[in-house]
Scaffold this active site. Structure first.
Site, PDB file in Angstrom:
ATOM      1  N   GLU A   1       0.800  -1.229   0.000  1.00  0.00           N
ATOM      2  CA  GLU A   1       0.000   0.000   0.000  1.00  0.00           C
ATOM      3  C   GLU A   1       0.832   1.277   0.000  1.00  0.00           C
ATOM      4  O   GLU A   1       0.287   2.379  -0.137  1.00  0.00           O
ATOM      5  CB  GLU A   1      -0.956  -0.003   1.202  1.00  0.00           C
ATOM      6  CG  GLU A   1      -2.068  -1.022   1.107  1.00  0.00           C
ATOM      7  CD  GLU A   1      -1.648  -2.451   1.424  1.00  0.00           C
ATOM      8  OE1 GLU A   1      -2.316  -3.386   0.953  1.00  0.00           O
ATOM      9  OE2 GLU A   1      -0.635  -2.642   2.149  1.00  0.00           O
TER      10      GLU A   1
ATOM     11  N   GLY B   1       7.563 -18.985   1.571  1.00  0.00           N
ATOM     12  CA  GLY B   1       7.571 -20.127   0.673  1.00  0.00           C
ATOM     13  C   GLY B   1       6.696 -19.969  -0.559  1.00  0.00           C
ATOM     14  O   GLY B   1       6.483 -20.932  -1.287  1.00  0.00           O
ATOM     15  N   THR B   2       6.173 -18.744  -0.804  1.00  0.00           N
ATOM     16  CA  THR B   2       5.322 -18.507  -1.972  1.00  0.00           C
ATOM     17  C   THR B   2       5.883 -17.337  -2.781  1.00  0.00           C
ATOM     18  O   THR B   2       6.760 -16.616  -2.297  1.00  0.00           O
ATOM     19  CB  THR B   2       3.878 -18.156  -1.529  1.00  0.00           C
ATOM     20  OG1 THR B   2       3.899 -16.864  -0.902  1.00  0.00           O
ATOM     21  CG2 THR B   2       3.322 -19.202  -0.563  1.00  0.00           C
TER      22      THR B   2
ATOM     23  N   HIS C   1       4.669 -14.560  -3.140  1.00  0.00           N
ATOM     24  CA  HIS C   1       4.205 -13.299  -2.542  1.00  0.00           C
ATOM     25  C   HIS C   1       5.340 -12.297  -2.392  1.00  0.00           C
ATOM     26  O   HIS C   1       5.186 -11.111  -2.679  1.00  0.00           O
ATOM     27  CB  HIS C   1       3.561 -13.610  -1.180  1.00  0.00           C
ATOM     28  CG  HIS C   1       3.085 -12.406  -0.447  1.00  0.00           C
ATOM     29  ND1 HIS C   1       3.832 -11.788   0.533  1.00  0.00           N
ATOM     30  CD2 HIS C   1       1.932 -11.701  -0.545  1.00  0.00           C
ATOM     31  CE1 HIS C   1       3.157 -10.751   1.010  1.00  0.00           C
ATOM     32  NE2 HIS C   1       2.006 -10.682   0.375  1.00  0.00           N
TER      33      HIS C   1
END
Length: 159
Positions: free
Chosen positions: A59, A85-86, A88
Site C-alpha cells: 500500500e 515459501g510462496t 508473494h
C-alpha cells in the site's frame, strides 16, 4: 556486506521542506526501528514530517502518490517484506519498488526507499536501526529523501 560504500551525508536545515513518512504496519519490531531512524534523521536535518501508517508494504505507493499530488517535497516509504515459501515476496517487492519509482518520476517528488526486502527476520532486524543492528535504513532513507528534495528544489529554482 550491505551498507559498505555508503556516501557521507552533510547535514543541512531541511525545515522548509514538506515531508511525509509512510510506514507499513507488518513486523512491528522492525517497523518501530525504521520509524525511530526516520525520526532521528528528521531531527538531525531540522525537519518535521507528517507520519502515516498503511496496512502493508504493497500500500505504500498509492499513499505516496497521493502525497506527491498534494505537493510534498519528500516522501519516505518504510516497509519490510520477508521471503516466505510462496511468490508473494516477489510480487510485493516488485509492486512496491515499481510503484514508488513511478511516483517519484510522475510527481517529481523525492522518495526515500526504506523498504527492507530480506530473506529472514534476522536480516530485517539487522537493518532496522535497533540496538545491535548493523544498519539504520530508516535514517538512511530519510536522509536520502531530504537530500534529493534539496537537489530537486535547486533545479526548479534555476540553480
Amino acid at each position: 556486506m550491505s551498507g559498505d560504500g555508503a556516501p557521507a551525508s552533510e547535514l543541512f536545515d531541511a525545515g522548509d521542506l514538506k515531508v511525509a513518512v509512510v510506514a507499513a504496519s507488518w513486523h512491528t519490531e522492525v517497523m518501530d526501528g525504521l520509524l525511530a531512524g526516520a525520526r532521528r534523521a528528521l531531527t538531525a536535518y531540522s525537519a518535521t514530517a507528517v507520519e502515516l501508517r498503511v496496512p502493508g508494504t504493497f500500500e505504500l505507493p498509492v499513499v505516496a502518490q497521493a502525497l506527491g499530488a498534494e505537493g510534498y517535497d519528500a516522501v519516505v516509504a518504510l516497509g519490510v517484506v520477508i521471503r516466505g515459501g510462496t511468490p508473494h515476496f516477489e510480487y510485493v517487492c516488485s509492486a512496491a519498488t515499481d510503484g514508488l519509482t513511478r511516483v517519484a518520476l510522475d510527481h517529481r517528488v523525492a522518495i526515500g526507499f526504506g523498504v527492507l526486502t530480506c530473506d529472514t527476520d534476522a536480516q530485517a532486524l539487522d537493518r532496522a536501526g535497533l540496538d545491535g543492528s548493523k544498519e539504520d535504513k530508516g535514517y538512511e532513507a530519510t536522509s536520502a529523501a531530504l537530500e534529493t528534495a534539496r537537489v530537486i528544489r535547486a533545479i526548479r529554482s534555476g540553480a
